[in-house]
Design a protein around this motif. Structure first.
Motif, mmCIF file in Angstrom:
data_model
loop_
_atom_site.group_PDB
_atom_site.id
_atom_site.type_symbol
_atom_site.label_atom_id
_atom_site.label_comp_id
_atom_site.label_asym_id
_atom_site.label_seq_id
_atom_site.Cartn_x
_atom_site.Cartn_y
_atom_site.Cartn_z
ATOM 1 N N PHE A 4 -3.105 30.808 12.869
ATOM 2 C CA PHE A 4 -3.286 31.774 11.790
ATOM 3 C C PHE A 4 -1.980 32.074 11.065
ATOM 4 O O PHE A 4 -0.906 32.108 11.675
ATOM 5 C CB PHE A 4 -3.855 33.083 12.355
ATOM 6 C CG PHE A 4 -5.147 32.893 13.081
ATOM 7 C CD1 PHE A 4 -6.345 32.903 12.391
ATOM 8 C CD2 PHE A 4 -5.163 32.680 14.457
ATOM 9 C CE1 PHE A 4 -7.541 32.707 13.074
ATOM 10 C CE2 PHE A 4 -6.349 32.486 15.139
ATOM 11 C CZ PHE A 4 -7.547 32.495 14.444
ATOM 12 N N HIS A 5 -2.111 32.314 9.757
ATOM 13 C CA HIS A 5 -0.987 32.710 8.910
ATOM 14 C C HIS A 5 -1.476 33.881 8.067
ATOM 15 O O HIS A 5 -2.598 33.865 7.570
ATOM 16 C CB HIS A 5 -0.576 31.547 7.995
ATOM 17 C CG HIS A 5 0.428 31.920 6.954
ATOM 18 N ND1 HIS A 5 1.771 32.031 7.246
ATOM 19 C CD2 HIS A 5 0.290 32.219 5.645
ATOM 20 C CE1 HIS A 5 2.423 32.374 6.139
ATOM 21 N NE2 HIS A 5 1.559 32.495 5.163
ATOM 22 N N THR A 6 -0.642 34.904 7.919
ATOM 23 C CA THR A 6 -1.007 36.014 7.044
ATOM 24 C C THR A 6 -0.060 36.055 5.854
ATOM 25 O O THR A 6 1.124 35.733 5.970
ATOM 26 C CB THR A 6 -0.974 37.367 7.787
ATOM 27 O OG1 THR A 6 0.320 37.568 8.351
ATOM 28 C CG2 THR A 6 -2.023 37.409 8.880
ATOM 29 N N SER A 7 -0.615 36.447 4.714
ATOM 30 C CA SER A 7 0.169 36.497 3.479
ATOM 31 C C SER A 7 -0.318 37.661 2.626
ATOM 32 O O SER A 7 -1.518 37.907 2.546
ATOM 33 C CB SER A 7 -0.007 35.189 2.693
ATOM 34 O OG SER A 7 0.625 35.280 1.438
ATOM 35 N N PRO A 8 0.602 38.351 1.950
ATOM 36 C CA PRO A 8 0.167 39.409 1.040
ATOM 37 C C PRO A 8 -0.428 38.836 -0.249
ATOM 38 O O PRO A 8 -1.074 39.542 -1.009
ATOM 39 C CB PRO A 8 1.441 40.203 0.753
ATOM 40 C CG PRO A 8 2.550 39.242 1.037
ATOM 41 C CD PRO A 8 2.048 38.302 2.084
ATOM 42 N N ASP A 9 -0.235 37.534 -0.477
ATOM 43 C CA ASP A 9 -0.687 36.887 -1.707
ATOM 44 C C ASP A 9 -1.668 35.758 -1.414
ATOM 45 O O ASP A 9 -1.622 35.136 -0.354
ATOM 46 C CB ASP A 9 0.515 36.284 -2.460
ATOM 47 C CG ASP A 9 1.569 37.321 -2.792
ATOM 48 O OD1 ASP A 9 1.206 38.373 -3.359
ATOM 49 O OD2 ASP A 9 2.747 37.080 -2.476
ATOM 50 N N VAL A 10 -2.515 35.484 -2.394
ATOM 51 C CA VAL A 10 -3.396 34.326 -2.308
ATOM 52 C C VAL A 10 -2.519 33.086 -2.425
ATOM 53 O O VAL A 10 -1.640 33.003 -3.290
ATOM 54 C CB VAL A 10 -4.452 34.352 -3.433
ATOM 55 C CG1 VAL A 10 -5.265 33.066 -3.456
ATOM 56 C CG2 VAL A 10 -5.359 35.558 -3.288
ATOM 57 N N ILE A 11 -2.715 32.131 -1.539
ATOM 58 C CA ILE A 11 -1.929 30.893 -1.562
ATOM 59 C C ILE A 11 -2.725 29.838 -2.318
ATOM 60 O O ILE A 11 -3.790 29.413 -1.863
ATOM 61 C CB ILE A 11 -1.601 30.409 -0.139
ATOM 62 C CG1 ILE A 11 -0.765 31.460 0.591
ATOM 63 C CG2 ILE A 11 -0.889 29.059 -0.185
ATOM 64 C CD1 ILE A 11 -0.544 31.172 2.065
ATOM 65 N N THR A 12 -2.210 29.455 -3.471
ATOM 66 C CA THR A 12 -2.863 28.414 -4.257
ATOM 67 C C THR A 12 -2.023 27.147 -4.318
ATOM 68 O O THR A 12 -2.553 26.061 -4.458
ATOM 69 C CB THR A 12 -3.150 28.889 -5.692
ATOM 70 O OG1 THR A 12 -1.927 29.300 -6.299
ATOM 71 C CG2 THR A 12 -4.147 30.039 -5.700
ATOM 72 N N LYS A 13 -0.712 27.304 -4.224
ATOM 73 C CA LYS A 13 0.198 26.160 -4.312
ATOM 74 C C LYS A 13 1.400 26.436 -3.420
ATOM 75 O O LYS A 13 1.978 27.508 -3.460
ATOM 76 C CB LYS A 13 0.656 25.958 -5.761
ATOM 77 C CG LYS A 13 1.602 24.809 -5.964
ATOM 78 C CD LYS A 13 0.959 23.723 -6.791
ATOM 79 C CE LYS A 13 1.912 22.595 -7.072
ATOM 80 N NZ LYS A 13 1.782 21.491 -6.156
#
Length: 143
Positions: A4-13
């Motif tokens: 699992f990875h968490t991010s405050p942003d949507v990862i598109t690229k």
């Protein structure tokens, strides 16, 4: 194995710029954890355990030279820093930026050696450093 990875942003690229702190690497855990104070998006990735190299197995002359340049040390010490038999934090000139750059080099080394990930340790425990350039579609958003 699901990580699992968490991010405050949507990862598109995934940016592969050498100016990016972790190059094209993202950090995963086998447990969901959150480093950001804000709400995050949880991503998962399936990875074959045979495609994970342990830090102590890392070995590549070019990467060792990059570690030596990063920490201004000889190749022998750089090799020990890359494979974590010596801690970068024992060096006077280590800081957070250099430690992050080292983690990116470990991910780069894993990829060069034919692996998908490098199992390492950070302040959260076991972490999987995974180069993700052109692999954005492999990330799945967890509901």
């Amino acid at each position: 194995m699901k990580v699992f990875h968490t991010s405050p942003d949507v990862i598109t690229k995934i940016d592969n710029s050498p100016l990016r702190t972790f190059a094209d690497c993202l950090f995963f855990s086998d447990d969901v954890y959150q480093m950001a104070a804000c709400e995050t998006i949880t991503y998962s990735l399936e990875i074959d355990e045979d495609m994970i190299i342990r830090t102590w197995q890392l070995d590549d002359a070019e990467i060792i030279s990059e570690v030596a340049e990063l920490f201004q040390c000889d190749l022998e010490l750089a090799e020990s820093i890359l494979d974590a038999s010596e801690s970068e934090w024992d060096l006077e000139n280590c800081d957070g930026e250099k430690s992050w750059a080292l983690q990116a080099l470990r991910g780069k080394c894993a990829k060069k050696m034919g692996y998908e990930a490098c199992e390492d340790e950070d302040e959260q425990g076991t972490v999987y450093i995974i180069p993700m350039f052109n692999r954005e579609s492999d990330l799945k958003i967890e509901a």
